[in-house]
Design a protein around this motif. Structure first.
Motif, PDB file in Angstrom:
ATOM      1  N   SER A  94      56.885  -2.703  21.667  1.00  0.00           N
ATOM      2  CA  SER A  94      58.136  -2.520  20.935  1.00  0.00           C
ATOM      3  C   SER A  94      59.287  -2.262  21.908  1.00  0.00           C
ATOM      4  O   SER A  94      59.077  -1.942  23.083  1.00  0.00           O
ATOM      5  N   LYS A  95      60.510  -2.356  21.400  1.00  0.00           N
ATOM      6  CA  LYS A  95      61.686  -2.123  22.236  1.00  0.00           C
ATOM      7  C   LYS A  95      61.695  -0.698  22.789  1.00  0.00           C
ATOM      8  O   LYS A  95      62.017  -0.488  23.959  1.00  0.00           O
ATOM      9  N   THR A 137      59.124   1.244  23.376  1.00  0.00           N
ATOM     10  CA  THR A 137      58.074   1.357  24.394  1.00  0.00           C
ATOM     11  C   THR A 137      58.495   0.637  25.672  1.00  0.00           C
ATOM     12  O   THR A 137      58.257   1.125  26.778  1.00  0.00           O
TER      13      THR A 137
END
Length: 130
Positions: free
Chosen positions: A62-63, A65
């Motif tokens: 994800s962004k 992460t």
């Protein structure tokens, strides 16, 4: 002069904190390089020749992460990041790492390249027995 030592790159309202060369520790660098996603980022930066916007990386996370991975790399001293407009641009601190730990980054990158060839693009071990 490395990007990390450039005072102009570290000033302004959106400046990001980076360790100075003398603050970089081997255990932090090794921790940062031990994660497959972070190693993937470093491999790409190594082959880029110039800074890359974080948004240009196609990562399997994800962004938020992805942001975490870039922060770990920056705070460990592996990469340097600056804002160019609205983009956060990352570059490898090769000069700093080579000065502190001669041959380390090149060895890790060679090993990662060898592993990628051995495992193939899909991550499965390639059979060599025909």
């Amino acid at each position: 002069m490395s990007a990390a030592a450039d005072p102009a790159a570290a000033t302004g309202p959106r400046a990001l904190a980076h360790p100075g060369r003398e603050e970089i520790r081997i255990e932090d660098v090794l921790h940062a390089l031990a994660d497959p996603v972070r190693l993937r980022i470093v491999r790409r930066l190594s082959g880029a020749g110039e800074g890359q916007a974080c948004s240009r990386f196609d990562l399997p996370v994800s962004k938020s992460t992805s942001t975490h991975h870039f922060r770990v790399l920056r705070e460990s001293g592996v990469i340097h990041q600056i804002y160019r407009g609205t983009a956060k641009v990352s570059c490898l601190r090769q000069e700093d790492l080579d000065a502190l730990f001669p041959g380390l980054l090149d060895s890790v990158l060679r090993a990662a390249d060898h592993q990628a060839r051995r495992l193939g693009e899909d991550g499965h071990v390639q059979r060599t027995d025909g």
